[in-house]
Every structure is written in structure tokens, then in C-alpha cells.
Design a protein around this motif. Structure first.
Motif, PDB file in Angstrom:
ATOM      1  N   PHE A 248      41.124  34.140  36.835  1.00  0.00           N
ATOM      2  CA  PHE A 248      41.443  35.076  37.914  1.00  0.00           C
ATOM      3  C   PHE A 248      42.306  36.212  37.363  1.00  0.00           C
ATOM      4  CE2 PHE A 248      40.192  31.298  40.129  1.00  0.00           C
ATOM      5  CZ  PHE A 248      39.463  31.795  41.194  1.00  0.00           C
ATOM      6  N   ALA A 249      41.686  37.372  37.228  1.00  0.00           N
ATOM      7  CA  ALA A 249      42.430  38.589  36.853  1.00  0.00           C
ATOM      8  C   ALA A 249      42.591  39.385  38.136  1.00  0.00           C
ATOM      9  CB  ALA A 249      41.660  39.374  35.804  1.00  0.00           C
ATOM     10  N   SER A 250      43.109  38.699  39.148  1.00  0.00           N
ATOM     11  CA  SER A 250      43.081  39.246  40.506  1.00  0.00           C
ATOM     12  C   SER A 250      44.398  39.891  40.922  1.00  0.00           C
ATOM     13  CB  SER A 250      42.676  38.149  41.498  1.00  0.00           C
ATOM     14  OG  SER A 250      43.352  36.938  41.215  1.00  0.00           O
TER      15      SER A 250
ATOM     16  N   CYS B 210      51.059  46.802  26.249  1.00  0.00           N
ATOM     17  CA  CYS B 210      51.630  47.801  27.146  1.00  0.00           C
ATOM     18  C   CYS B 210      50.672  48.982  27.241  1.00  0.00           C
ATOM     19  CB  CYS B 210      52.968  48.252  26.589  1.00  0.00           C
ATOM     20  SG  CYS B 210      53.756  49.361  27.721  1.00  0.00           S
ATOM     21  N   ASP B 211      50.411  49.426  28.467  1.00  0.00           N
ATOM     22  CA  ASP B 211      49.491  50.561  28.584  1.00  0.00           C
ATOM     23  C   ASP B 211      50.234  51.896  28.598  1.00  0.00           C
ATOM     24  OD1 ASP B 211      50.534  50.541  31.133  1.00  0.00           O
ATOM     25  OD2 ASP B 211      48.610  50.375  32.167  1.00  0.00           O
ATOM     26  N   VAL B 212      51.568  51.832  28.474  1.00  0.00           N
ATOM     27  CA  VAL B 212      52.370  53.053  28.351  1.00  0.00           C
ATOM     28  C   VAL B 212      52.948  53.059  26.933  1.00  0.00           C
ATOM     29  CG1 VAL B 212      54.500  54.172  29.152  1.00  0.00           C
ATOM     30  CG2 VAL B 212      52.920  53.175  30.802  1.00  0.00           C
TER      31      VAL B 212
ATOM     32  N   ILE C 145      35.258  35.848  34.671  1.00  0.00           N
ATOM     33  CA  ILE C 145      36.547  36.474  34.985  1.00  0.00           C
ATOM     34  C   ILE C 145      36.361  37.316  36.246  1.00  0.00           C
ATOM     35  CG2 ILE C 145      36.142  38.357  33.286  1.00  0.00           C
ATOM     36  CD1 ILE C 145      39.252  38.337  32.851  1.00  0.00           C
ATOM     37  N   ILE C 146      37.232  37.075  37.225  1.00  0.00           N
ATOM     38  CA  ILE C 146      37.164  37.808  38.494  1.00  0.00           C
ATOM     39  C   ILE C 146      38.209  38.908  38.459  1.00  0.00           C
ATOM     40  CG2 ILE C 146      37.591  37.668  40.981  1.00  0.00           C
ATOM     41  CD1 ILE C 146      36.307  34.967  41.029  1.00  0.00           C
ATOM     42  N   GLY C 147      37.771  40.141  38.618  1.00  0.00           N
ATOM     43  CA  GLY C 147      38.688  41.275  38.598  1.00  0.00           C
ATOM     44  C   GLY C 147      38.401  42.168  37.410  1.00  0.00           C
TER      45      GLY C 147
ATOM     46  N   VAL D 252      40.667  44.486  31.784  1.00  0.00           N
ATOM     47  CA  VAL D 252      40.217  45.447  30.768  1.00  0.00           C
ATOM     48  C   VAL D 252      40.755  45.056  29.388  1.00  0.00           C
ATOM     49  CG1 VAL D 252      40.613  47.848  30.019  1.00  0.00           C
ATOM     50  CG2 VAL D 252      39.788  47.370  32.330  1.00  0.00           C
ATOM     51  N   GLN D 253      41.947  44.478  29.370  1.00  0.00           N
ATOM     52  CA  GLN D 253      42.523  44.066  28.082  1.00  0.00           C
ATOM     53  C   GLN D 253      42.012  42.700  27.632  1.00  0.00           C
ATOM     54  OE1 GLN D 253      46.778  44.325  28.744  1.00  0.00           O
ATOM     55  NE2 GLN D 253      46.786  46.547  28.569  1.00  0.00           N
ATOM     56  N   ALA D 254      41.719  41.819  28.601  1.00  0.00           N
ATOM     57  CA  ALA D 254      41.339  40.440  28.228  1.00  0.00           C
ATOM     58  C   ALA D 254      39.852  40.309  27.891  1.00  0.00           C
ATOM     59  CB  ALA D 254      41.695  39.493  29.382  1.00  0.00           C
TER      60      ALA D 254
END
Ligand code: NDP
Length: 593
Positions: A427-429, A111-113, A243-245, A251-253
Motif C-alpha cells: 500500500f503506497a496509499s 528526498c525529493d527536495v 502496489i496500490i498508489g 514513484v520511488q519504490a
């Protein structure tokens, strides 16, 4: 003198923002993507559920059918329970509760929050998140805990999708059938199918020719990579992975791929803005000493801070609150104020760019990783391992100068005539956000006289508050389109769920057989949405495309499919005042005969 330097730097940055934006503008907007099904039938398969699952069809009459077992659906169900209503069904495509946290199991997912503001109902459950920014498996586990604690499992039909849904004016009920043969009639129909759940792929020439392995981040194939959400991947040591995106997911993967794969190629169209994360454990003593009521206060305070409401204190005090505390897209026409906001925005983003220089060793790579856009243009990321990944010899940034990957051969992406042979392409699209609701839901509800939602909304959304829509009686929508939007999505979902549960209960209490928005109230609400959009329109001139602005689309549909751009606190105020009125202003209601 310093002022002059600042002014020169700011002018140069604005020009750079404009140039970077122009490079990325395209005529196809949201149409540059394809949905996972269709051309790519296997991309949308659920890798986590039992493919052999069967059950007997259900035939029943309920008070409410809730589509979606993520936070929105669960919180609506919990809201109904609190009003004493238990005769509802939750229909969920996945094999369990969790929504986003069911589907997103990619390595590094978190979680980014801050967990204490993101996770709902912490005071009711007494649950203490382990870390300030909890990892996905913990959040998925928490969703299951909510399901157990609030006794939602007996109400759920998992691995089930809506096949057809139609309003019947004679019986004042929705008639709903599913892909598992269920036939359900329901007085109310709640569409809580997710805000960002419909995964998309860039429609790249040659995509279906690629002969390596490929999947979307929300369908992570651990049978190929080895490992699990909690165990390091152990089958990529001899693999070339692309990885695309470069959004929040990537950013996390990327740091996890960097540790596991032989070679990692990160295909970048637009650099992410990556601030400091500074994760750590939640102090149990601090947590136990929180005063009753702390949770709602913290959730509200965080949203107030990150939407420029300037409350007296900043309870969360993290990267988000420090970076977003000034609303630089404020709706003002005062030129001095606008100039000051531009200066503050530039300073904030410059600190992000400076961080790239501080962390990334190779100056050329560092330059390419710098985001040249304003802080409200895209979702900011916070991570401490992403940028350092580019210091590893096995991680390669493939920058596409704003054009993205536009060609894939059987062996891998081709950029500027150079082919990048890969064993695995990820695909991190991203996900659809402001596209047509029926496409995102995967079904097209038919309202009064059999008119489909896609037909009535052919020119974009028509709603009051994003929730009620004319000609679709007793249907309630939880989606950010024409509704609120905020850093903490679960705050929005919680408020929406509270609103929907209130409407349903109040209709029952007041003997209302059907409720819908009037077309006049819809246009009035659209007027409210437009009345606050000025600041964002000014600001967006320098924004690169993203899902925030329907990928830069200028269509009439995109103009209606907007969100309430001012603080979510103000959006919630509209809902609260409407409920306080008690007599459903702007709604067409028909009493029980
Ligand atoms: P995004 O939509 O943010 O990012 C998609 C990425 O794919 C962008 O970098 C985009 O580039 C890139 N892209 C698209 N087409 C191409 C192409 N043809 N070639 C190269 N690149 C391409 O999706 P994410 O999954 O990263 O995140 C979506 C949202 O999900 C986040 O904004 C956040 O709200 C949520 N999320 C939340 C998390 C949490 O912790 N709560 C964690 C992860 C995600 P471009 O920028 O140029 O469009």
C-alpha cells in the motif's frame, strides 16, 4: 495561428482536466481511508524497533514535553537548547529520532527536495550531503547525528506514546501519562507529531480477506522482500507483487520492485506527474567554498522561487524551481493574467506529458501514464527510473480509470472483473494530512475544564497561526493545518520550531504562566487564511482530489482545516512580525502569580 492552436489545446486540456476530476470526485473524501490500527492491527507495528524493549517508567517535572522526534521535534528541542533551556522531554513512538526518515525505509526512498536546502543546520554541523537528492538512510543517519551533536538522546523516551494529557488550571501545568507508565508534568506541551505520519489504507471491500502478504510502504517488511534500505531485495524473484498508489512514494519504490520481483502490478487511480531528476554527487570543492550564511539564504531562496516570488537568482535551479517558479494559482482577478497563468500551467504540464511519450515505448501505456491535472493540484514527482520501469516485460500498469481499487479477493485486487493474484500487496496509499489532529496524533489533549481538542475542534481547527489555540494553554502545535505549507517541508518545520521555542523562552523571560490564543484572534487568523484563498479556489475547480484539497471534501470542517495558501515566505512574515511585537498580540496571557 500558433495562438489559435495553443488556445484550442488549452481548452481541450481544461475540459480533460474537468472530466478526469469528475471521475474521481466522491462523497466520502478523507473517509475513504482507514487508519492502520483498528481493523488491521498488525499494519501499524514498528518493524524496525526491538519488540522486547522495556524500561522503568519516568516520573518528573519538566519545562516542556515535545511530542515527536522528527525534524519538528528535534528543531524545537535545539531551539530551546539555544535559549539555554535543557529541561525538556521528547516523546517518540519510533525507536529513534528521524520521524519520516525513521519510518520510511522503503527501497528507493529518497528526498525529493535538494539535500542542501532540505537538511537543516548544515552550517552548524558542517555536514556535506553526499548527493543532491540524498537517500533515506543518509537522512536518517543525519537525524541521528543531530541527536548526538545537540545532545538530545538523554532527553528522549523512544517507543513511547502519549496515553493521556490534560491541562491543570490550578498548577498551570500539563499532566501527561504515557503507554510506558511515565507520569510527567510539564509547563509547555509541544505537539510536533508529524505532518504526514499517520499512514492510511484505502477502505477497500475485502481488504481483510486478502491471504497474501501485505504492508504499507512506511512499514516495509524486509523479512519478506529480502534486502534492506541499502541492499537490493533478493526474495522477490519468484513473487508477484502489487502496489496500490502512484504518488511520490510509489514513484520511488516501483523501479526497485521492477528490478527485484518476478511480476509487478502497479494499480493506478491517478497518474503521477514525473519530471527529470538528474541526481548526482555534491561537489566537495563547491561545498567547501560556500560563504557563511549560505544555508539560510539557499533555503529561503528555494522557497521564494517555488512560490512565485521571483527573486533575482535561482540558487538551486532544478526541476522544482523550473516547474514551480510561476505561481499559476495566484490570487488575481485580472482575466488576462488568469489566461496567461493557465497557458503557462498547461505548457508546464504538457512538457511532463511529452516526457511520458519520449520515455515509455508502448503508446497505450504511455497514454495511461499521462497526468491530466494542473501543476499545483498534487505534489509533482521527479524521477529518472519510474517511467522506464514500464518498458520492462515484468511491469504491468493496471489503470482503474480514476476509480481506484475497490475490491480485493483472497488472491488479490479485482479490477473490472479481472482478478490479479498476488503474493505481496504493498500500500503506497499515503498519509493523513488535514484530518482531525487528535486522530493524527493518536491522543486527544484535554484543555481547560477537561474539554477535549476533538470537542473544541469539532467543526475544524481553531488557531492563531496554526500554533496557539484558545482553551489549550501552553500548548503549541506544529502542523500545516492553518499554518504554512511549502515544497520544502523542513523549511516550514524549522520556522515553526523557531517560533515555538521563542514563545516558550519569552514566556519564561517575561514571567508568563500561561499563554493561549483568544477566540477573536483565531477568527481573525481564519479571516487572513480566507482572504488569500481566492486564487486557489479558482484553480482547484480543475483539480483532481488529493490530500492537497482534503480529497475534494466540501465539509465545513475541511473549510477550516485549510493552510495558508500563499507563499510560505509570507506566512513566516506573520510569525516574525508577531514575535517582533514582543507582547504576544492576540494571545491571552496570565502572569506568574
Ligand atoms: P500520496 O497521498 O501522494 O499518494 C497516495 C496514492 O494512493 C495516490 O496515487 C492515490 O491515488 C492512491 N490511492 C489511494 N486510494 C487508492 C485506491 N483505492 N486505489 C488505487 N489507488 C489509490 O502518498 P505518497 O506516500 O506517495 O506521498 C505522500 C507525500 O509524502 C508526498 O506528497 C510527499 O509530500 C511526501 N513524500 C516525500 C518524499 C520526499 O522525497 N521528500 C518521498 C515520498 C513521499 P489518487 O492520486 O487518485 O488519490
Amino acid at each position: 495561428m500558433a495562438m489559435d492552436t495553443d488556445a484550442t489545446a488549452l481548452a481541450a486540456a481544461k475540459e480533460r482536466y474537468r472530466l478526469e476530476r469528475d471521475k474521481r470526485l466522491r462523497t466520502d473524501g478523507n473517509n475513504q481511508f482507514v487508519q492502520l490500527e483498528g481493523n488491521f492491527p498488525n499494519f501499524d507495528n514498528d518493524p524496525y524497533a526491538d519488540p522486547d524493549f522495556t524500561r522503568d517508567p519516568v516520573a518528573e517535572q519538566v519545562d516542556a514535553v515535545i511530542v515527536g522526534g522528527g525534524f519538528a521535534g528535534m528543531l524545537t528541542a535545539i531551539g530551546l537548547t539555544r535559549h539555554g533551556m535543557r529541561n525538556f522531554r521528547i516523546i517518540e513512538k519510533g525507536g529513534d529520532f528521524g520521524g519520516t526518515w525513521y519510518w520510511n525505509r522503503y527501497p528507493g526512498c529518497m528526498c525529493d527536495v535538494e539535500s542542501m536546502t532540505y537538511l537543516p543546520l548544515l552550517e552548524e554541523t558542517g555536514y556535506r550531503p553526499t548527493e543532491r537528492y540524498a537517500s533515506a538512510p543518509e537522512i536518517f543517519g543525519y537525524c541521528q547525528l543531530l541527536g548526538r551533536n545537540f545532545d538530545l538522546y538523554p532527553h528522549a523516551l523512544f517507543q513511547t506514546e502519549i496515553a493521556d494529557s490534560a491541562w491543570d488550571d490550578a498548577t498551570k501545568n500539563w499532566s501527561i501519562s504515557t503507554t510506558r507508565g511515565d507520569q510527567i508534568t510539564s509547563k509547555f506541551f509541544v505537539l510536533a507529531g508529524g505532518l504526514l505520519h499517520k499512514a492510511k489504507l484505502p477502505n477497500i471491500a475485502g481488504l481483510d480477506e486478502f491471504e497474501g502478504h501485505a504492508f504499507h510502504t512506511s512499514r516495509w517488511d524486509y523479512s519478506f522482500t529480502g534486502g534492506s534500505p541499502t541492499i537490493d531485495m533478493d526474495q522477490l524473484g519468484d513473487k508477484r507483487v502489487g502496489i496500490i498508489g502512484t504518488g511520490a512514494t510509489s514513484v520511488q519504490a516501483v523501479p526497485k520492485l521492477a528490478e527485484a520481483a518476478k511480476e509487478v502490478y502497479v494499480f493506478q487511480r491517478t497518474p503521477a506527474a514525473v519530471g527529470v531528476r538528474n541526481n548526482g554527487p555534491v561537489d566537495p570543492v563547491w561545498f567547501e567554498n560556500l560563504e557563511p550564511g549560505w544555508h539560510d539564504r539557499r533555503i529561503r531562496n528555494f522557497t521564494e522561487v517555488v512560490t512565485g516570488k521571483e527573486p533575482d537568482e535561482d540558487l538551486v535551479d532544478d526541476g522544482w524551481s523550473q516547474l514551480m517558479s510561476v505561481d499559476c494559482q495566484k490570487n488575481t482577478e485580472d482575466p488576462d493574467e488568469i489566461a496567461e497563468l493557465e497557458r503557462l500551467d498547461f505548457a508546464a504540464m504538457d512538457s511532463i506529458r511529452q516526457r511520458v511519450d519520449d520515455v515509455v515505448d508502448d503508446p497505450e501505456t504511455a497514454e495511461l501514464l499521462k497526468p491530466w491535472w494542473g501543476k499545483h493540484c498534487k505534489r509533482i514527482c521527479f524521477h529518472d527510473d519510474y517511467l522506464p520501469s514500464f518498458n520492462r516485460p515484468n511491469v504491468h500498469l493496471v489503470d482503474t480509470d480514476g476509480l481506484g481499487v475497490s475490491e480485493i479477493s483472497a488472491r488479490g485486487p479485482v479490477i473490472d472483473g479481472v482478478e490479479y493474484p498476488l503474493d505481496l500487496l504493498i500500500f503506497a496509499s499515503g498519509f493523513e494530512v488535514t484530518t482531525d489532529l487528535d486522530k493524527r496524533l493518536g491522543f486527544d489533549p484535554k484543555g481547560r475544564d477537561g474539554v477535549a481538542l476533538s470537542e473544541r475542534w469539532h467543526d475544524g481547527a481553531h488557531t492563531m497561526h496554526g500554533v496557539l489555540s484558545a482553551e489549550f494553554p501552553n500548548m503549541m502545535i506544529i502542523s500545516i493545518v492553518q499554518a504554512g505549507f511549502g515544497t520544502n517541508f523542513v523549511h516550514f518545520l524549522g520556522e515553526s520550531a523557531r517560533h515555538v521555542a521563542w514563545i516558550i523562552n519569552e514566556c519564561e523571560q517575561q514571567g508568563v504562566a500561561q499563554i493561549e490564543a483568544t477566540p477573536e484572534a483565531e477568527e481573525e487568523w481564519l479571516g487572513v487564511l480566507y482572504s488569500v484563498v481566492g486564487g486557489v479556489a479558482r484553480y482547484s475547480q480543475f483539480c483532481t482530489p488529493s490530500y492537497y484539497n482534503s480529497e475534494g471534501s466540501r465539509s465545513a470542517k475541511a473549510a477550516r482545516n485549510l493552510v495558508y495558501v500563499e507563499s510560505m515566505i509570507d506566512y513566516v512574515g506573520f510569525l516574525e512580525r508577531w514575535r517582533e511585537a514582543g507582547d504576544f498580540p492576540g494571545a491571552r496571557i496570565e502572569p506568574v502569580a
